[in-house]
Structure formats: C-alpha cells, structure tokens
Design an enzyme around this catalytic site. Structure first.
Site, PDB file in Angstrom:
ATOM      1  CG  HIS A   1      45.645  38.220  39.089  1.00  0.00           C
ATOM      2  ND1 HIS A   1      44.833  38.548  38.025  1.00  0.00           N
ATOM      3  CD2 HIS A   1      44.821  38.135  40.159  1.00  0.00           C
ATOM      4  CE1 HIS A   1      43.587  38.672  38.428  1.00  0.00           C
ATOM      5  NE2 HIS A   1      43.539  38.417  39.731  1.00  0.00           N
TER       6      HIS A   1
ATOM      7  CG  ASP B   1      39.774  36.733  44.833  1.00  0.00           C
ATOM      8  OD1 ASP B   1      39.481  36.000  45.795  1.00  0.00           O
ATOM      9  OD2 ASP B   1      39.383  36.515  43.664  1.00  0.00           O
ATOM     10  CG  ASP B   2      43.617  40.012  43.305  1.00  0.00           C
ATOM     11  OD1 ASP B   2      43.604  38.817  42.952  1.00  0.00           O
ATOM     12  OD2 ASP B   2      43.054  40.915  42.650  1.00  0.00           O
TER      13      ASP B   2
ATOM     14  CG  HIS C   1      39.519  42.278  44.877  1.00  0.00           C
ATOM     15  ND1 HIS C   1      38.225  42.345  44.386  1.00  0.00           N
ATOM     16  CD2 HIS C   1      40.214  41.474  44.027  1.00  0.00           C
ATOM     17  CE1 HIS C   1      38.147  41.621  43.270  1.00  0.00           C
ATOM     18  NE2 HIS C   1      39.330  41.092  43.034  1.00  0.00           N
TER      19      HIS C   1
END
Length: 276
Positions: free
Chosen positions: A131, A76-77, A222
C-alpha cells in the site's frame, strides 16, 4: 495562534493524526478547520486527475457504462480474519457478489480468507503488496516491486490478475500505460463511502453511498479495522436500500466488461462522486 506551526503543517500534510487534545479549544478548532480544508482540496484535485485519466486511458475505469441499473460493491485493503469473513457472511445471506482488492502481505497472512472470497464467487484482485503511493515509483519499479508480486499471489489463490486497484486510487499516466502493456485493467471507483475517514459515522457512510448511487457505479469500502467495522454495521441496510431502488449487484469485472471489450462507449461525463 497555534502552539506549534510544525504540528499544523504535519497535520495538513497527513503525516500525523489530528491528536489535538493538548491544544486549547479555539486552537483545536483552527487546526481541524485547516485539516478539513486541506483534505477537501486534496479530494477535489484527486477527482480532477482520475476523471481525466479515465477519459484518456481505455484501461482505466471509474465506473461501468450505466446502460443498466447495476452497481458494484468493492472492498479494499484486506483480507483479514475478522471483518472480511463477516462481510462475506452478509454478502452470502443477501446473495450479492462483490469485489475485493487485496494487499499482498495480507494474502500471505490470510490465504484461507482469500480462498473463501474466490470460492463464494467474488472477484479477488490486486491492490499492491504494501500500500505505498505508487506515484513515488517509476512505472517499472512499481510493477516489479508492488504490482507483479501481488498479482502472482492473486493467481495462486484463484483470483484474477488482469484487474488492479492502486493504493489511494493514484497512478501516474506512465504507470497506467505500463499496466496497459501488461494487459492489466485499473479499476477505481465512482462512489466513495468515506469509511476510511475517522470522522465518518456508520450512518454517514450509508448516506454517502445511497445519496450518490448511480447506474454503473462502483462503491469504495474497506474490509479491515480502518473503515471495515463502520461499513459492516450498515452493509445489510445498504444492500436492502439499493435493492429497493432497483439496483442489481455485480462484480466490477462484470460491470466494466462491455467497456473493456469495446461493445459500449465509456459514459460521458465520467464522474467521481465524492461527498464534500
């Protein structure tokens, strides 16, 4: 007694980091215990909510069917131009396909990394523009301001706009239904590496994944400075250990495909494995 009850409240609510160096040893320990208890309670509440949603909504997934010994690694991210490329290098070395849930603003800054994700056969899907906690938005506002613009960027870079992971894994029931009407599948995870937890070491992250691995599992990690360096440090060993256990690595869209198409029934009980 704590020197600042306001500090403790903010700490428990997650508004500040646990910067407790100005406290005495006993007070610092008290703050840390309260912080840990609050975090564990929050994770248990989150677990109950998403398990209910996965049972209630056919477009909301925590895991695959579990009929085969397959597992999906997800990140993620990202993307970025430091940790994501290193993760891609390891995935390429081990011939593993993974899934990347990207932030819109990062796609705008690092389109070449995003294109590499796609060109190497991984899933590139949306994770919102900035986010935020989408539960603070109406379903329509969340879609128009955070989700749709990200999905447009995903499409322009060759990714798949019909898959989405919400920030923090959190959506209201109304938002899930709204996305279902748009043909969007929401994919969370069933195995939290806890790489986002600043107290987690690389070895703990590895243990979290290996101890909770299961057929149909989706692993959360992540690919940015928060979590990325620690997951990166053990990613090769993680892949090797899971392969020894007989797991095949697939993208999340492949993992949930039979559930999406109705070929298989969702697994019962649907489980979110959170190390406490």
């Amino acid at each position: 007694m704590l020197k600042s009850s306001l500090f403790a409240l903010l700490l428990l609510c997650g508004y500040v980091e646990a910067q407790i160096s100005f406290l005495g040893d006993g007070e610092a320990q008290q703050v840390q215990v309260l912080h840990n208890e609050f975090r564990s309670a929050g994770l248990r509440s989150f677990k109950a909510t998403v398990e209910r949603q996965a049972l209630a909504f056919p477009n909301f997934f925590l895991q695959g069917s579990g009929d085969e010994k397959r597992i999906a690694l997800s990140f993620d991210d990202g993307p970025d131009n430091k940790y994501t490329p290193q993760i891609l290098d390891i995935l390429a070395e081990y011939e593993v396909k993974a899934s990347f849930f990207a932030l819109g603003w990062r796609l705008e800054h690092y389109p070449q990394t995003a294109r590499r994700i796609v060109s190497e056969g991984h899933l590139l899907a949306g994770h919102s523009m900035n986010h935020p906690d989408l539960r603070d938005y109406s379903a329509e506002t969340a879609y128009l301001e955070e989700i749709a613009p990200t999905q447009d960027l995903i499409l322009s870079l060759g990714g798949q706009a019909d898959y989405f992971r919400p920030p923090y894994g959190a959506l209201t029931d109304e938002e899930i239904l709204y996305l279902a009407d748009k043909g969007i599948k929401v994919v969370n995870w069933s195995i939290d590496s806890l790489d986002w937890n600043r107290d987690s070491s690389s070895e703990q992250i590895l243990a979290n994944v290996l101890n909770y691995a299961h057929a149909g599992g989706i692993v959360l990690m992540h690919s940015i400075p928060v979590g990325g360096p620690k997951s990166l440090a053990v990613l090769a060993r993680m892949i090797e250990a899971l392969r020894v256990e007989g797991y095949e690595f697939v993208r999340v869209d492949v993992l949930v495909e039979d559930l999406v198409e109705g070929v298989l029934e969702p697994p019962r009980p649907i489980s979110l494995n959170i190390p406490f």
